[in-house]
Design an enzyme around this catalytic site. Sequence first.
Site, PDB file in Angstrom:
ATOM      1  N   GLU A 180       1.868   4.203  -4.024  1.00 50.51           N
ATOM      2  CA  GLU A 180       1.429   2.669  -4.077  1.00 50.51           C
ATOM      3  C   GLU A 180       2.253   1.812  -4.847  1.00 50.51           C
ATOM      4  O   GLU A 180       2.550   0.606  -4.737  1.00 50.51           O
ATOM      5  CB  GLU A 180      -0.257   2.568  -4.669  1.00 50.51           C
ATOM      6  CG  GLU A 180      -1.078   3.109  -3.904  1.00 50.51           C
ATOM      7  CD  GLU A 180      -2.225   3.567  -4.356  1.00 50.51           C
ATOM      8  OE1 GLU A 180      -3.375   3.700  -3.820  1.00 50.51           O
ATOM      9  OE2 GLU A 180      -2.484   3.612  -5.537  1.00 50.51           O
ATOM     10  N   ASP A 187      -1.166  -0.862   4.961  1.00 50.42           N
ATOM     11  CA  ASP A 187      -1.766   0.522   5.229  1.00 50.42           C
ATOM     12  C   ASP A 187      -1.189   1.004   6.556  1.00 50.42           C
ATOM     13  O   ASP A 187      -0.417   2.133   6.616  1.00 50.42           O
ATOM     14  CB  ASP A 187      -3.076   0.303   5.417  1.00 50.42           C
ATOM     15  CG  ASP A 187      -3.747   1.796   5.705  1.00 50.42           C
ATOM     16  OD1 ASP A 187      -3.793   2.965   4.570  1.00 50.42           O
ATOM     17  OD2 ASP A 187      -4.239   2.116   6.901  1.00 50.42           O
ATOM     18  N   GLU A 218     -13.503  27.292   8.777  1.00 48.71           N
ATOM     19  CA  GLU A 218     -14.285  28.228   7.992  1.00 48.71           C
ATOM     20  C   GLU A 218     -13.417  29.001   6.994  1.00 48.71           C
ATOM     21  O   GLU A 218     -12.274  29.265   7.272  1.00 48.71           O
ATOM     22  CB  GLU A 218     -15.241  29.054   8.629  1.00 48.71           C
ATOM     23  CG  GLU A 218     -16.445  29.677   7.813  1.00 48.71           C
ATOM     24  CD  GLU A 218     -17.097  28.895   6.794  1.00 48.71           C
ATOM     25  OE1 GLU A 218     -16.531  28.447   5.827  1.00 48.71           O
ATOM     26  OE2 GLU A 218     -18.249  28.557   7.049  1.00 48.71           O
ATOM     27  N   ASP A 226      -5.191  -2.847  -2.408  1.00 43.48           N
ATOM     28  CA  ASP A 226      -6.457  -2.147  -2.323  1.00 43.48           C
ATOM     29  C   ASP A 226      -6.457  -1.096  -3.501  1.00 43.48           C
ATOM     30  O   ASP A 226      -7.473  -0.401  -3.720  1.00 43.48           O
ATOM     31  CB  ASP A 226      -6.956  -1.624  -0.987  1.00 43.48           C
ATOM     32  CG  ASP A 226      -6.009  -0.662  -0.355  1.00 43.48           C
ATOM     33  OD1 ASP A 226      -5.541   0.505  -1.263  1.00 43.48           O
ATOM     34  OD2 ASP A 226      -5.562  -0.625   0.596  1.00 43.48           O
ATOM     35  N   HIS A 236     -21.665  23.537  13.198  1.00 45.65           N
ATOM     36  CA  HIS A 236     -21.855  23.807  14.607  1.00 45.65           C
ATOM     37  C   HIS A 236     -23.244  24.441  14.810  1.00 45.65           C
ATOM     38  O   HIS A 236     -23.908  25.067  13.867  1.00 45.65           O
ATOM     39  CB  HIS A 236     -20.651  24.996  14.839  1.00 45.65           C
ATOM     40  CG  HIS A 236     -20.716  26.014  13.928  1.00 45.65           C
ATOM     41  ND1 HIS A 236     -21.686  26.959  14.302  1.00 45.65           N
ATOM     42  CD2 HIS A 236     -20.075  26.389  12.774  1.00 45.65           C
ATOM     43  CE1 HIS A 236     -21.450  28.186  13.425  1.00 45.65           C
ATOM     44  NE2 HIS A 236     -20.509  27.619  12.454  1.00 45.65           N
ATOM     45  N   ARG A 263     -16.887  27.602  18.291  1.00 44.34           N
ATOM     46  CA  ARG A 263     -18.280  27.293  17.869  1.00 44.34           C
ATOM     47  C   ARG A 263     -18.321  25.955  17.562  1.00 44.34           C
ATOM     48  O   ARG A 263     -19.090  25.089  18.138  1.00 44.34           O
ATOM     49  CB  ARG A 263     -19.037  28.236  16.968  1.00 44.34           C
ATOM     50  CG  ARG A 263     -18.088  28.368  15.563  1.00 44.34           C
ATOM     51  CD  ARG A 263     -18.627  29.718  14.948  1.00 44.34           C
ATOM     52  NE  ARG A 263     -18.159  29.673  13.771  1.00 44.34           N
ATOM     53  CZ  ARG A 263     -17.035  30.552  13.262  1.00 44.34           C
ATOM     54  NH1 ARG A 263     -16.642  31.192  14.461  1.00 44.34           N
ATOM     55  NH2 ARG A 263     -16.648  30.729  12.045  1.00 44.34           N
ATOM     56  N   ASP A 274       0.741  -1.017   0.020  1.00 43.21           N
ATOM     57  CA  ASP A 274      -0.204  -0.098  -0.114  1.00 43.21           C
ATOM     58  C   ASP A 274       0.765   1.123   0.216  1.00 43.21           C
ATOM     59  O   ASP A 274       1.803   1.090   0.368  1.00 43.21           O
ATOM     60  CB  ASP A 274      -0.998   0.085   1.322  1.00 43.21           C
ATOM     61  CG  ASP A 274      -2.067   1.057   1.086  1.00 43.21           C
ATOM     62  OD1 ASP A 274      -2.338   1.452  -0.131  1.00 43.21           O
ATOM     63  OD2 ASP A 274      -2.761   1.029   2.129  1.00 43.21           O
TER      64      ASP A 274
END
Length: 471
Positions: free
Chosen positions: A53, A127, A351, A78, A275, A327, A12
């Site tokens: 990979e 992994d 944000e 995978d 939030h 928040r 992986d």
Amino acid sequence: MTMPRELIVEADGGSRGNPGPAGYGAVVLDPATGATLAERAEFIGVATNNVAEYKGLVAGLRAALDLFPDAAVHVRMDSKLVVEQMSGRWKIKHPDMKPLAAEAGRIFPPGRVRYEWIPRERNKHADRLANEAMDAGRRGEQWSPAASSAVFDRPAADLTADLAAARKAAGDATAGAARARAALSGATAATTAGRPAAAPADDGLFTPDEALAAQARASLAAAATVDRTTATGDFEAEAAHPETPAAAPAAEASGARGWAGPDMGAPATFVLLRHGETALTPEKRFSGSGGADPELSPAGLRQAEAAAAALAARGTVQEIVSSPLTRCLQTAQAVATRLGLEVRVDNGLRETDFGAWEGLTFAEVRERYPDDLDAWLASSKAEPTGGGESFATVARRVAAARDRLTAVYAGRTVLLVTHVTPVKTLIRLALGAPPESLFRMELSAASFSAVAYYADGNASVRLLNDTSHLR
């Protein structure tokens, strides 16, 4: 002992940013016992997932060659891309992939290596090694094996006695599987009856009956391993996956992978919680990461508690990750207290920085900065007045956070407590929708959305703006 007829190689690779800091992991396994014969991992600097990979594949094949040069190899990964390309079913077009694929193809003679796609949840060993390598790189180090994981990582001449003993033990376990099951049943009943109700189950102490139960479980585990081996020693996968039909590459190119192809295993599922309200929310003022950092209002605190109660009733969230803004942290902590989980912070979930627009209403921005607002509404690359972030910049940041978190939390259900723009961006990216779709989604305070991310890189939107818990 004769050499293994076939070795298992699981490999992986990953990149935290794609491209970004990258590493690979590979493990060589004995097909008859599942014993680890060799581990390889390396931090490779900045690269893409696919490059990492392929490098993991090369390292795994070279490790197998070092152990038993004449063995056949069964590669399990995978990465659908690597498996299909190395199997010759898909063309290799990317210039970075061609030399790596050619190198992998030269390690063993043609016909001695076969490839199988497996879900990410069945590739956890490789992994884990890849993530250990990336973690080491972040510390300015290179990965080195722990003593416990390097026991079998020795020349083939030193392995034969250990493998013979392990296979004999597995054969004895198969012959005695019925006795082991009886012992397990009896020991479990004895320990259940004999252990004081207040004693912790994981105190690390064993009564004689518990030792018998543990021994029986080990025997059953060995027996189960042998039960998946044919008479000739070929390893049979525990859960068979159908062959990919000839049309699968075309389906993948068209984005139909998530439901049209073989089972992708358990996805990383992000439950997205905006939030709760602040004092700025009802007034619809721009509230990003570049201005004040308001707390939840009394209404917002009630919304956070309602969201926490709903998640506690569902009982599916296993991890909590939050934006660093107050928040979100308050909302996340309300859930964490109910679920008994820790809150982790990812700065990529913050944000948008709205620059000079912070704290203003849309009408006030229209009045003061009409040209800048028009440009912002027309292009995802336009920035708010005063050096804020464009939506394109936020999308890159959020996508990087998504890639980090899906790698860390593969197969798990994670609550992401964040803001309007990051939630809408994750939904938009999952749908492959254009940037202007951000203005066409409603996202209420303390609402739930959800996206599942599969091992093949596909995503499925499962929920958007659910506020039923707030009624």
